[in-house]
Write an enzyme that holds these catalytic residues in place. Structure first.
Site, PDB file in Angstrom:
ATOM      1  N   GLU A 184      20.010 121.086  60.131  1.00 25.45           N
ATOM      2  CA  GLU A 184      19.107 120.088  59.536  1.00 25.45           C
ATOM      3  C   GLU A 184      19.935 119.315  58.535  1.00 25.45           C
ATOM      4  O   GLU A 184      20.367 119.854  57.520  1.00 25.45           O
ATOM      5  CB  GLU A 184      17.909 120.784  58.884  1.00 25.45           C
ATOM      6  CG  GLU A 184      16.860 119.833  58.348  1.00 25.45           C
ATOM      7  CD  GLU A 184      17.060 119.537  56.878  1.00 25.45           C
ATOM      8  OE1 GLU A 184      17.528 118.415  56.571  1.00 25.45           O
ATOM      9  OE2 GLU A 184      16.759 120.397  56.043  1.00 25.45           O
TER      10      GLU A 184
ATOM     11  N   CYS B 163      16.862 115.306  51.501  1.00 24.93           N
ATOM     12  CA  CYS B 163      17.264 114.971  52.871  1.00 24.93           C
ATOM     13  C   CYS B 163      16.233 114.086  53.548  1.00 24.93           C
ATOM     14  O   CYS B 163      16.540 113.410  54.534  1.00 24.93           O
ATOM     15  CB  CYS B 163      17.494 116.239  53.686  1.00 24.93           C
ATOM     16  SG  CYS B 163      16.069 117.342  53.740  1.00 24.93           S
TER      17      CYS B 163
END
Length: 681
Positions: free
Chosen positions: A256, A295
């Protein structure tokens, strides 16, 4: 200076070698030194497997869920100690709440899912039986079992608590021990939480390990029973995923990575609509929360050409009012970046974007007059996004975003996809057709898309909030993997195996009865038995009942359901059925009348019905009989000492006609009293 110790092989240990210093993000003072050099990673892995893995695999899914809940309660009770350490990383109280209590909330969520949806067993039958032969004597089903390795979690610095806990929850639920490698810049907060978990005594010895520093040769030691998850920069993740041993041993690797997420203003929105203000608020919040170190943060602001000036001016006015400062001071809305190195990296990326043709609207220069790692909210403008690839490739991991115009809907979708894979996107629109068009054109490049309007804004969790029940991940640059997503995440840490055999053998393996498997009949009605005395496969074949015209008429009058196929003789004769048929719900009610034991007993209540299918019509004169079989049992923990101990029993119900044909198939769930309960504090 204090060294940040690692927790390996059941002990807190110090590394010996080149150290890295962690500084206070606000004051700049040196806090800790970190190194893991010289630590025995082979021994640490083996200890985790032999101790933590063995203990976790011996626990059922329901027991592991109870462990998660206990750990969550413990951490919540000690949350203030974590807030104090989080301040050292430059986070505001609001930033820390997402990290600390958001992470603890994820533990609670997975504890609930595990308790409600997973079997009280060490084996998880994933699907129903799949027939493989004409006569039904050969079948299959997929089962999930725990791996015998370890999960290595390499986490980013921006969410030292949530990043660890959102991976720990499905890992422990799957029965795997975990080795945590936090981002070094904020490792002191992860270490404090791990120490709290270890000291609580709530998890088996070896279930959790911690590496403060580098992983040394650990990647060389992993095999096919291990799992690796990575959160961080795309470049680092790609290098790790290509490690020769990871490739050679086919070690599962979930990545990720940071991505250039976007927020798109729909063509239908103008400044006089409420959605315009929502758009501005969403962008500003995502740019400044965690000082932009997320993120999922919005990096690309995609707006109609006609609204470019309005949007730019509104954002400039909002962002100019937000100045980074000491989160301990009242009124400070944004803290510092995690380190001076991070500040310098953001400054470098901003300069590269400027060199590529972007213009600074607000911010753009780091505050070097103070000791802390402060960087102002920075808005850039790119007038030619199609000719400026840097805005879709370069990420300044801080409070930085670029606004860019689009010409039409197709252009907006093209720009949204230009990030080459994003974790999250937001479309602000009040038009459902625009939303559908955008989803069809942009969803393939995103892991999650929020469609925001005035209605949803009241309860929206926001653009960048990963939720336990939703997938967190994305294609391409975002890593190509998935985390969270409810119980999907648990399956990543388990082995799926297709088991083939007779229905009775599959029932023995899964401890769940399936149609076609042998049944056990007893003179005692199964509703007269307590939870512990019931056996999977125990069955009752009831007496018979012949359906009359009066039954159908009476049920129609009682229910108010006068559908022509039940009460109109002429209409029914011309229908698909050719004559009147009984109501489906009457068939279900009549079946209950056949299999229910009416006396007071261990069965407390009907808990629900699932997978109801009407197979054949029931006509006047047909005779019904029911086969009731105990399909599966799940014990439930008590919330308080005063609660009566119960379990949930799923019964397979097969309603048969006089020709032994199934006319209805379904499952019912009942709460059944247990002899002995357990106290879940």
């Amino acid at each position: 200076m204090q060294q940040l110790t690692s927790y390996l092989s059941g002990q807190w240990v110090m590394g010996h070698g080149k150290e890295r210093t962690i500084n206070h993000a606000i004051s700049g003072e040196a806090l800790y030194q970190v190194t893991s050099e010289g630590l025995d990673m082979a021994q640490a892995r083996r200890y985790a497997i032999d101790n933590g893995g063995t203990a976790l695999r011996s626990m059922t899914f329901v027991q592991r869920a109870a462990m998660l809940k206990a750990v969550a309660k413990h951490l919540l009770a000690n949350k203030e100690s974590f807030y104090a350490i989080s301040y050292q990383t430059g986070a505001t109280r609001a930033d820390s709440w997402v990290d600390i209590e958001g992470g603890i909330g994820t533990l609670f969520a997975y504890a609930g899912m595990g308790n409600r949806e997973l079997p009280d067993d060490v084996l998880w039958p994933e699907d129903e039986m799949i027939p493989l032969s004409k006569q039904g004597g050969f079948a299959a089903r997929h089962v999930l079992t725990s791996k015998s390795g370890v999960a290595l979690h390499i986490n980013a610095f921006n969410f030292p608590c949530w990043g660890m806990l959102e991976k720990l929850a499905p890992t422990w639920l799957a029965g795997l021990p975990a080795i945590i490698k936090p981002g070094t810049a904020s490792a002191q907060l992860t270490q404090a939480m791990v120490k709290s978990i270890v000291d609580s005594g709530l998890v088996p010895d070896g279930a959790i390990s911690l590496i403060c520093g580098g992983v040394a040769n650990l990647f060389d030691l992993l095999d096919e029973q291990d799992v690796v998850t990575f959160t961080g920069s795309a470049n680092t993740g790609q290098k790790l995923r290509c490690h020769p041993n990871i490739v050679a041993r086919s070690v599962p690797f979930t990545m990720e990575a940071d991505s250039l997420n976007c927020c798109v203003l729909g063509e239908d929105i103008t400044p006089d609509q409420p959605e315009f203000a929502l758009f501005i608020r969403e962008v500003v919040r995502e740019m400044t929360a965690k000082a932009g170190q997320k993120c999922t943060a919005i990096r690309r602001i995609i707006v109609p050409q006609a609204q470019l000036e309005n949007v730019t001016q509104a954002l400039q006015a909002k962002l100019a009012k937000i100045q980074p400062g000491d989160p301990a001071q009242e009124g400070v809305k944004m803290g510092a970046l995690v380190s001076l190195e991070q500040r310098d990296d953001v400054q470098s990326k901003v300069q590269q974007l400027i060199n590529a043709g972007c213009k600074v609207v607000v911010g753009g220069e780091a505050d070097t007059s103070r000791a802390g790692a402060f960087f102002p909210p920075t808005l850039l403008l790119c007038l030619q996004p199609d000719e400026t690839p840097a805005v879709h490739e370069l990420e300044a991991f801080g409070p930085v975003a670029t606004v860019m115009p689009y010409l039409n809907a197709e252009h907006a979708m093209s720009l949204a996809r230009a990030g080459q894979g994003s974790l999250a996107g937001t479309l602000v629109t009040a038009n459902g057709d625009i939303a559908r068009q955008f989803i069809l054109g942009a969803a393939r490049a995103h892991g999650r898309i929020q469609v925001l309007n005035q209605e949803s804004s009241v309860e929206s969790t926001g653009h960048g909030s990963p939720l336990p029940m939703l997938v967190h991940g994305g294609p391409g640059r975002a890593g190509g993997g998935e985390e969270l997503g409810g119980l999907r995440a648990v399956k990543h840490y388990l082995q799926r195996t297709a088991i083939q055999g007779s229905p009775s053998m599959l029932a023995a393996v899964s401890k769940q009865w399936s149609y076609g498997a042998a049944v056990k009949e007893d003179a005692v009605h199964p509703f007269r038995k307590q939870f512990e005395d019931l056996q999977v496969g125990e069955s009752l074949l009831t007496a018979r009942r012949t359906i009359t015209e009066a039954d159908i008429v009476n049920f129609a009058n009682l229910s108010g359901d006068h559908f022509y196929a039940h009460v109109d003789k002429i209409g029914a004769a011309e229908s698909f059925f050719g004559e009147r048929v009984a109501h489906g719900y009457f068939v279900v009610s009549a079946a209950a009348g056949l299999f229910v034991d009416p006396g007071v007993g261990p069965v407390i209540a009907n808990y629900g019905m699932e997978n109801l299918r009407f197979i054949e019509p029931v006509k006047i004169g047909d005779t019904l009989q029911v086969r009731l079989t105990c399909k599966r049992k799940t014990a439930k923990s008590q919330k308080t000492a005063e609660d009566k101990p119960v379990g949930v029993v799923e019964w397979a119900v097969d309603v048969l006609n006089q020709e032994n044909q199934s006319v209805a198939l379904y499952s019912i769930l009942t709460l059944v009293a247990r002899k002995n309960g357990d106290f879940d504090a």
